[in-house]
Design a protein around this motif. Structure first.
Motif, PDB file in Angstrom:
ATOM      1  N   LEU A 209     -52.319  -5.501 -59.478  1.00  0.00           N
ATOM      2  CA  LEU A 209     -53.139  -4.787 -60.374  1.00  0.00           C
ATOM      3  C   LEU A 209     -52.535  -5.090 -61.856  1.00  0.00           C
ATOM      4  O   LEU A 209     -53.164  -4.825 -62.804  1.00  0.00           O
ATOM      5  CB  LEU A 209     -52.934  -3.402 -60.115  1.00  0.00           C
ATOM      6  CG  LEU A 209     -53.636  -2.133 -60.934  1.00  0.00           C
ATOM      7  CD1 LEU A 209     -55.000  -2.266 -60.694  1.00  0.00           C
ATOM      8  CD2 LEU A 209     -53.054  -0.834 -60.636  1.00  0.00           C
TER       9      LEU A 209
ATOM     10  N   ARG B  73     -54.170  -7.811 -63.538  1.00  0.00           N
ATOM     11  CA  ARG B  73     -55.557  -7.735 -63.958  1.00  0.00           C
ATOM     12  C   ARG B  73     -55.738  -7.647 -65.302  1.00  0.00           C
ATOM     13  O   ARG B  73     -56.742  -7.796 -65.988  1.00  0.00           O
ATOM     14  CB  ARG B  73     -56.096  -6.456 -63.226  1.00  0.00           C
ATOM     15  CG  ARG B  73     -56.118  -6.580 -61.748  1.00  0.00           C
ATOM     16  CD  ARG B  73     -57.531  -7.206 -61.670  1.00  0.00           C
ATOM     17  NE  ARG B  73     -58.888  -6.499 -61.779  1.00  0.00           N
ATOM     18  CZ  ARG B  73     -59.959  -7.399 -61.810  1.00  0.00           C
ATOM     19  NH1 ARG B  73     -59.980  -8.544 -61.629  1.00  0.00           N
ATOM     20  NH2 ARG B  73     -61.046  -6.589 -62.062  1.00  0.00           N
TER      21      ARG B  73
ATOM     22  N   THR C 149     -61.666  -3.185 -58.394  1.00  0.00           N
ATOM     23  CA  THR C 149     -60.153  -2.514 -58.395  1.00  0.00           C
ATOM     24  C   THR C 149     -59.952  -1.679 -57.235  1.00  0.00           C
ATOM     25  O   THR C 149     -59.287  -1.915 -56.270  1.00  0.00           O
ATOM     26  CB  THR C 149     -59.665  -1.634 -59.590  1.00  0.00           C
ATOM     27  OG1 THR C 149     -59.573  -2.485 -60.712  1.00  0.00           O
ATOM     28  CG2 THR C 149     -58.362  -1.182 -59.426  1.00  0.00           C
TER      29      THR C 149
END
Length: 424
Positions: free
Chosen positions: A340, A343, A141
């Motif tokens: 993100l 994810r 990340t």
């Protein structure tokens, strides 16, 4: 997955407070280990990604985990700097998710620097990321966040004139020295340290062709290497107090945690110089030169914060470029937040792939047994395809017949969207 950041910089905290949270590059790895170890006992944050950016103008911590833990990070940082959490909070800023991404992109692009559009911060960020990666603290990340930061910074620098008319800290020091000394070619200049900032400062001063240049450094070999580029001499840091009086200009920037040029040494130098003026610039955080030196007559001492007014000149000329840069950054933030968000589906995708592989392996094993028994290839392929289809559809069919009418209708719509899409 969540991302958060906290920090303090030249706009929010005074120099001496920033000095308490300055980490040299070789301190980053053990500091990151300490931070991540502090999370280890918390079941909500067993594995926290972390990176620390520490420059003369800022110290920032970036973290990523399943849940945001700003309070814990605040407490750890306050303890590491030996200050009360309330004092740190009054001078720090906190950001999370899209705000944290936007801040990282602005920092990398030079929009959050004392020198608007300066490029040095990008190299410092890359050093910090390498240090975090080497320490094993950088996960997917944060790696994605920083790689996108670098890409955005490159686009900003290529597509806008954000760096045009930029006055660096080194150039500002030369400008101020020129106001004190009528002819810089008659001055002797001493540089203390041999890092990137001193390299930059020496390059600027050397262009003015001073009478002499010297490099004082803890490691003589490194000092000699830098001095040779400018036709200067190198000396040991231990010899500095005895030779300080020889120099009209002193520029210092080391990684020392304590001042290396004290009040007494400067007083003795002034006496030996018969009070001829000395121009001193302390670019280090924490300070290299004791602050009391500034009160001495015939001493003109500037810190990184004192140079702020000089480096801000010409900023108005770059406001149009800033607006263009912000548009590029907005697009970068949206792209990162989309990544993100995706994810969160990764574990489900992994589970689906694992289940599909298990079904496939089972049907392949059954097909091999049928072939071994002499069944025809056509019959085996038919049985294998039916077996796979039944396994894939079993759960969907069970859900379609379960629950009340409303839930069945919702399931029907979902299944129709998933399995009955028309190929374009």
């Amino acid at each position: 997955m969540s991302v958060w950041a906290l920090g303090l910089n030249h706009t929010t905290a005074p120099l001496d407070l920033r000095g308490r949270f300055a980490f040299a590059l070789d301190q980053i790895a053990p500091t990151l280990h300490s931070l991540r170890s502090s999370f280890a006992g918390n079941s909500s944050h067993p594995q926290v990604e972390a990176a620390i950016i520490s420059t003369c103008n800022r110290t920032e911590i970036y973290c990523a985990s399943e849940h945001i833990a700003l309070d814990h990070t605040f407490g750890w940082l306050a303890q590491s700097g030996g200050v009360a959490p309330a004092l740190l909070r009054s001078h720090a800023y906190t950001l999370h998710d899209d705000e944290a991404a936007r801040h990282a992109f602005r920092v990398a692009s030079g929009l959050d620097s004392m020198v608007l559009g300066e490029a040095q911060i990008l190299g410092q960020m890359k050093d910090a990321v390498r240090a975090a990666e080497t320490a094993g603290a950088l996960g997917s990340t944060l790696n994605q966040l920083f790689q996108r930061s670098f890409a955005v910074a490159k686009e900003v620098r290529t597509a806008t004139e954000i760096g045009a008319h930029s006055i660096s800290m080194a150039a500002a020091a030369v400008r101020l020295a020129g106001q004190l000394f009528e002819d810089l070619r008659k001055t002797r200049v001493l540089f203390v340290g041999a890092g990137e900032m001193i390299d930059l400062a020496a390059t600027h001063f050397a262009a003015k062709e001073p009478k002499a240049i010297a490099i004082a450094n803890r490691t003589l070999e490194r000092g000699e290497k830098l001095a040779s580029r400018f036709g200067g001499e190198a000396m040991r840091l231990a010899d500095l107090p005895a030779r300080l009086a020889e120099f009209d200009i002193v520029i210092s920037c080391t990684a020392s945690t304590l001042p290396i040029i004290g009040l007494g040494a400067v007083e003795r130098a002034l006496k030996a110089r018969k009070h001829r003026p000395m121009f001193m610039v302390d670019l280090a955080v924490p300070r290299d030169i004791e602050p009391e030196v500034k009160a001495l007559e015939d001493i003109y001492l500037y810190t990184v914060d004192d140079l702020a007014q000089v480096v801000q000149q010409g900023q108005a000329n770059r406001q149009a470029a800033v607006a263009q840069a912000e548009v590029i950054i907005d697009a970068g933030v949206q792209s990162f937040m989309h990544w993100l968000g995706q994810r969160g589906t990764v574990p489900l995708i992994q589970q689906l792939n694992a289940q599909a592989d298990e079904w496939r392996a089972a049907e392949m094993a059954r097909a091999r047994k049928l072939l071994a028994k002499g069944e025809s290839i056509e019959a085996v392929l038919e049985a294998m395809s039916r077996g796979l289809t039944q396994k894939m559809m079993h759960g969907a069919m069970a859900e379609l017949h379960a629950g009340d009418a409303a839930s069945r209708e919702q399931t029907a719509q979902t299944l129709s969207r998933l399995f009955l899409r028309k190929e374009r």
